[in-house]
Each structure stands twice: as C-alpha cells, then as structure tokens.
Design a protein around this motif. Structure first.
Motif, PDB file in Angstrom:
ATOM      1  N   SER A  24       0.809  -1.226   0.000  1.00 30.19           N
ATOM      2  CA  SER A  24       0.000   0.000   0.000  1.00 30.19           C
ATOM      3  C   SER A  24       0.840   1.273   0.000  1.00 30.19           C
ATOM      4  O   SER A  24       0.318   2.361   0.254  1.00 30.19           O
ATOM      5  CB  SER A  24      -0.929  -0.020   1.211  1.00 30.19           C
ATOM      6  N   LYS A  25       2.133   1.147  -0.284  1.00 25.93           N
ATOM      7  CA  LYS A  25       3.010   2.340  -0.296  1.00 25.93           C
ATOM      8  C   LYS A  25       2.451   3.420  -1.208  1.00 25.93           C
ATOM      9  O   LYS A  25       1.932   3.100  -2.287  1.00 25.93           O
ATOM     10  CB  LYS A  25       4.428   1.940  -0.741  1.00 25.93           C
ATOM     11  N   THR A  26       2.542   4.644  -0.747  1.00 19.82           N
ATOM     12  CA  THR A  26       2.043   5.858  -1.420  1.00 19.82           C
ATOM     13  C   THR A  26       0.501   5.956  -1.489  1.00 19.82           C
ATOM     14  O   THR A  26      -0.036   6.986  -1.898  1.00 19.82           O
ATOM     15  CB  THR A  26       2.581   6.059  -2.867  1.00 19.82           C
ATOM     16  N   MET A  66       7.487  -4.371   6.608  1.00 24.21           N
ATOM     17  CA  MET A  66       8.400  -3.388   6.016  1.00 24.21           C
ATOM     18  C   MET A  66       9.128  -4.078   4.870  1.00 24.21           C
ATOM     19  O   MET A  66       9.916  -4.996   5.097  1.00 24.21           O
ATOM     20  CB  MET A  66       9.383  -2.916   7.095  1.00 24.21           C
ATOM     21  N   ILE A  67       8.842  -3.652   3.629  1.00 22.64           N
ATOM     22  CA  ILE A  67       9.406  -4.366   2.484  1.00 22.64           C
ATOM     23  C   ILE A  67      10.535  -3.604   1.813  1.00 22.64           C
ATOM     24  O   ILE A  67      11.183  -4.126   0.908  1.00 22.64           O
ATOM     25  CB  ILE A  67       8.312  -4.690   1.433  1.00 22.64           C
ATOM     26  N   GLY A  68      10.774  -2.363   2.223  1.00 23.42           N
ATOM     27  CA  GLY A  68      11.738  -1.522   1.502  1.00 23.42           C
ATOM     28  C   GLY A  68      13.132  -1.563   2.088  1.00 23.42           C
ATOM     29  O   GLY A  68      13.412  -2.261   3.064  1.00 23.42           O
ATOM     30  N   GLY A 190       7.961 -12.446  -5.491  1.00 24.47           N
ATOM     31  CA  GLY A 190       6.849 -12.258  -6.412  1.00 24.47           C
ATOM     32  C   GLY A 190       6.126 -10.945  -6.158  1.00 24.47           C
ATOM     33  O   GLY A 190       5.799 -10.629  -5.010  1.00 24.47           O
ATOM     34  N   MET A 191       5.895 -10.186  -7.249  1.00 20.18           N
ATOM     35  CA  MET A 191       5.189  -8.911  -7.198  1.00 20.18           C
ATOM     36  C   MET A 191       4.112  -8.927  -8.286  1.00 20.18           C
ATOM     37  O   MET A 191       3.871  -9.962  -8.895  1.00 20.18           O
ATOM     38  CB  MET A 191       6.169  -7.737  -7.426  1.00 20.18           C
ATOM     39  N   SER A 192       3.491  -7.773  -8.538  1.00 20.78           N
ATOM     40  CA  SER A 192       2.388  -7.758  -9.524  1.00 20.78           C
ATOM     41  C   SER A 192       2.786  -8.391 -10.851  1.00 20.78           C
ATOM     42  O   SER A 192       2.021  -9.140 -11.444  1.00 20.78           O
ATOM     43  CB  SER A 192       1.925  -6.319  -9.787  1.00 20.78           C
ATOM     44  N   GLY A 193       3.999  -8.075 -11.323  1.00 16.98           N
ATOM     45  CA  GLY A 193       4.397  -8.498 -12.661  1.00 16.98           C
ATOM     46  C   GLY A 193       4.938  -9.913 -12.755  1.00 16.98           C
ATOM     47  O   GLY A 193       5.071 -10.445 -13.863  1.00 16.98           O
ATOM     48  N   ILE A 206       3.743 -13.484  -1.383  1.00 16.44           N
ATOM     49  CA  ILE A 206       3.910 -12.553  -2.496  1.00 16.44           C
ATOM     50  C   ILE A 206       3.567 -11.141  -2.025  1.00 16.44           C
ATOM     51  O   ILE A 206       2.769 -10.956  -1.105  1.00 16.44           O
ATOM     52  CB  ILE A 206       3.068 -12.951  -3.730  1.00 16.44           C
ATOM     53  N   ARG A 207       4.212 -10.161  -2.651  1.00 14.53           N
ATOM     54  CA  ARG A 207       4.037  -8.751  -2.271  1.00 14.53           C
ATOM     55  C   ARG A 207       3.457  -8.023  -3.477  1.00 14.53           C
ATOM     56  O   ARG A 207       4.170  -7.737  -4.429  1.00 14.53           O
ATOM     57  CB  ARG A 207       5.390  -8.137  -1.893  1.00 14.53           C
ATOM     58  N   VAL A 208       2.164  -7.746  -3.434  1.00 15.62           N
ATOM     59  CA  VAL A 208       1.501  -7.223  -4.623  1.00 15.62           C
ATOM     60  C   VAL A 208       0.897  -5.849  -4.343  1.00 15.62           C
ATOM     61  O   VAL A 208       0.089  -5.700  -3.419  1.00 15.62           O
ATOM     62  CB  VAL A 208       0.405  -8.206  -5.099  1.00 15.62           C
ATOM     63  N   GLY A 209       1.290  -4.860  -5.143  1.00 15.82           N
ATOM     64  CA  GLY A 209       0.781  -3.500  -4.976  1.00 15.82           C
ATOM     65  C   GLY A 209      -0.113  -3.059  -6.104  1.00 15.82           C
ATOM     66  O   GLY A 209      -1.336  -3.040  -5.992  1.00 15.82           O
ATOM     67  N   SER A 210       0.485  -2.727  -7.249  1.00  9.92           N
ATOM     68  CA  SER A 210      -0.271  -2.070  -8.324  1.00  9.92           C
ATOM     69  C   SER A 210      -1.431  -2.906  -8.856  1.00  9.92           C
ATOM     70  O   SER A 210      -2.456  -2.361  -9.250  1.00  9.92           O
ATOM     71  CB  SER A 210       0.672  -1.656  -9.458  1.00  9.92           C
ATOM     72  N   LEU A 211      -1.298  -4.198  -8.820  1.00  3.34           N
ATOM     73  CA  LEU A 211      -2.396  -5.045  -9.299  1.00  3.34           C
ATOM     74  C   LEU A 211      -3.646  -4.887  -8.428  1.00  3.34           C
ATOM     75  O   LEU A 211      -4.774  -5.003  -8.909  1.00  3.34           O
ATOM     76  CB  LEU A 211      -1.939  -6.515  -9.306  1.00  3.34           C
ATOM     77  N   SER A 215      -1.890   1.690 -10.459  1.00 11.50           N
ATOM     78  CA  SER A 215      -0.498   2.099 -10.581  1.00 11.50           C
ATOM     79  C   SER A 215      -0.199   3.303  -9.682  1.00 11.50           C
ATOM     80  O   SER A 215      -1.091   4.054  -9.303  1.00 11.50           O
ATOM     81  CB  SER A 215      -0.175   2.429 -12.028  1.00 11.50           C
ATOM     82  N   ARG A 216       1.079   3.419  -9.326  1.00  9.89           N
ATOM     83  CA  ARG A 216       1.522   4.543  -8.488  1.00  9.89           C
ATOM     84  C   ARG A 216       2.120   5.622  -9.369  1.00  9.89           C
ATOM     85  O   ARG A 216       2.600   5.352 -10.454  1.00  9.89           O
ATOM     86  CB  ARG A 216       2.603   4.046  -7.491  1.00  9.89           C
ATOM     87  N   ASN A 217       2.117   6.881  -8.859  1.00  9.75           N
ATOM     88  CA  ASN A 217       2.733   7.966  -9.630  1.00  9.75           C
ATOM     89  C   ASN A 217       4.249   7.855  -9.582  1.00  9.75           C
ATOM     90  O   ASN A 217       4.813   7.555  -8.577  1.00  9.75           O
ATOM     91  CB  ASN A 217       2.309   9.321  -9.077  1.00  9.75           C
TER      92      ASN A 217
HETATM   93  C1  PLP Z   1       6.687  -1.765  -4.505  1.00 11.34           C
HETATM   94  C2  PLP Z   1       7.173  -3.115  -4.123  1.00 11.34           C
HETATM   95  C3  PLP Z   1       6.397  -4.261  -4.382  1.00 11.34           C
HETATM   96  C4  PLP Z   1       5.071  -4.226  -5.114  1.00 11.34           C
HETATM   97  O1  PLP Z   1       5.244  -3.823  -6.428  1.00 11.34           O
HETATM   98  P1  PLP Z   1       4.042  -3.949  -7.498  1.00 11.34           P
HETATM   99  O2  PLP Z   1       4.742  -4.083  -8.784  1.00 11.34           O
HETATM  100  O3  PLP Z   1       3.257  -2.700  -7.369  1.00 11.34           O
HETATM  101  O4  PLP Z   1       3.248  -5.151  -7.136  1.00 11.34           O
HETATM  102  C5  PLP Z   1       6.889  -5.483  -3.949  1.00 11.34           C
HETATM  103  N1  PLP Z   1       8.068  -5.586  -3.317  1.00 11.34           N
HETATM  104  C6  PLP Z   1       8.833  -4.510  -3.045  1.00 11.34           C
HETATM  105  C7  PLP Z   1      10.113  -4.707  -2.328  1.00 11.34           C
HETATM  106  C8  PLP Z   1       8.417  -3.250  -3.445  1.00 11.34           C
HETATM  107  O5  PLP Z   1       9.188  -2.185  -3.183  1.00 11.34           O
END
Ligand code: PLP
Length: 217
Positions: A24-26, A66-68, A190-193, A206-211, A215-217
C-alpha cells in the motif's frame, strides 16, 4: 475494477499456503480501509515513517510488513509494532533491529534479502554470504530477532525464463538453509508483474501492490 474485486480475484488464484502482502506504499488510508473491509490484514510499506503514520491511524489488527530498503536511524519508529521486516540486507540493520527490539521488549521477525537480480541497484546479500552466516551461526547473538526466511526481487525484464531462473536459485538457497536446521518458514518473492513465476518456483509469500491498488505515480 475496485480494490475489493481485485483482491478477491487475486486470492482465488492463490493456494492456501501462499500469503498475500498488499503493498500500500504511497496509497491513501481510504484505499487500505477498502482492502481491510475486503478481509485483507497483511500490508506492506517501503518507508518506515509512512508505515508508522498509517499504523497509528488504522485498525490495530493489521500486520505491517516493512518491504523496503531500511535506514537504520528510522528503525526506532517501527520497532514497537512491525510484524515482519523483509529487507534486511546488511548486518548493521540486524544490530539496530536487535537493539530496538530489546528496548521494546519484543521479538521482531525478519527476512534476509538476497540479491538475485542482474541489476546492481537491487540490495541484498549474496548466496555465499547467507551460507556463511548460517554455517557460522551468526544470528544466535540477536536474541530479540527471529530470522524467518528469505526475500528476493527478480530483475526488471520481460524475459520470463530469466525471472523464473532467478526465483529458482533463491528457492534452492532457501531449501539449503532449511536443511541446515534453521527454522525458516517464509520465502517472500513475487510482485504484480511476476507473482505467477514466483509461486511456480516455490514462493509462499507474495508482495503485490499495483495489481490491487492501481499504478503509483
Ligand atoms: C513496490 C514493491 C512491491 C510491489 O510492487 P508492485 O509491482 O506494485 O506489485 C513489492 N516488493 C517490493 C520490495 C516493493 O518495493
């Protein structure tokens, strides 16, 4: 599609052993609340202070991941509540996490980030560093930390074979760690793509955001 529809259709594709972290970042509180209403409880953020602000304002049964990339001087802001730290990529982070976990009288769970991509810009330990830590039992002194597994990000490429082979390498390292008597239980990849490739190679988180959120700015 709405956030709740996206979540439901994504969850339908996931076997029960695969956890979904909604990134949910941003994104504003209203988006997180919509996902929460749809039953989502694991959320991922990549900035410690943004995560701490959201934690203060949202229901306390949310588990914050915390994923960053971690700035050690900010660890104190998340130590009271963070549920899983995915991006541990240097010993200094473990040292500071240990210090803050002890101050807060908690055990903090974390994952070691492994550099599996071809890009220089992605953070993480090498496979041989991870093996050396495990052989040398380097983590035993971090009494307030529980190292629960590994995390990795594949290269940013359209080449699905390359992505799969990077994930496969991380799974192999994870299996090796498990065979050495670690109590590892989380393989975060694993992420959206690329989440289908990650799951096919053995990811269980899995860590899924934009899906989910757009999309984020
Ligand atoms: C932003 C981020 C994601 C999610 O990315 P999406 O492509 O939006 O799913 C997953 N993992 C990390 C470490 C990220 O920074």
């Amino acid at each position: 599609m709405s956030i709740s529809n996206q979540l439901h259709s994504l969850r339908k594709q996931l076997a029960p052993h695969v956890s979904l972290v909604a990134v949910s970042k941003t994104k504003p509180l209203a988006d997180i609340e919509a996902a929460y209403q749809a039953g989502q409880r694991l959320f991922g953020e990549n900035k410690i202070q943004e995560m701490a602000q959201k934690w203060e304002q949202l229901p306390k049964d949310i588990e914050w991941h915390m994923i960053g990339h971690i700035q050690t001087n900010k660890i104190k802001y998340m130590a009271p509540f963070v549920s899983l730290v995915h991006g541990v990529d240097r010993i200094k982070v473990l040292t500071e996490l240990q210090k803050q976990a002890e101050k807060n009288n908690r055990v903090i769970s974390c994952l070691l980030q492994v550099h599996i991509a071809t890009e220089e810009t992605k953070f993480g330990f090498s496979a041989s560093e991870i093996k050396a830590f495990i052989r040398e039992k380097s983590f035993e002194n971090f009494r307030n930390l529980q190292i629960k597994g590994l995390m990795g990000m594949a290269s940013f490429t359209k080449d699905k074979r390359q992505i799969s082979s990077e994930f496969k390498g991380l799974k192999k390292l994870y299996d090796w760690c498990c065979s050495q008597g670690t109590n590892f239980e989380v393989l975060s990849m694993g992420m959206s793509g690329d989440y289908p490739e990650a799951i096919a190679q053995g990811s269980n988180m899995i860590r899924v955001g934009s899906l989910i959120f757009g999309s984020r700015n």
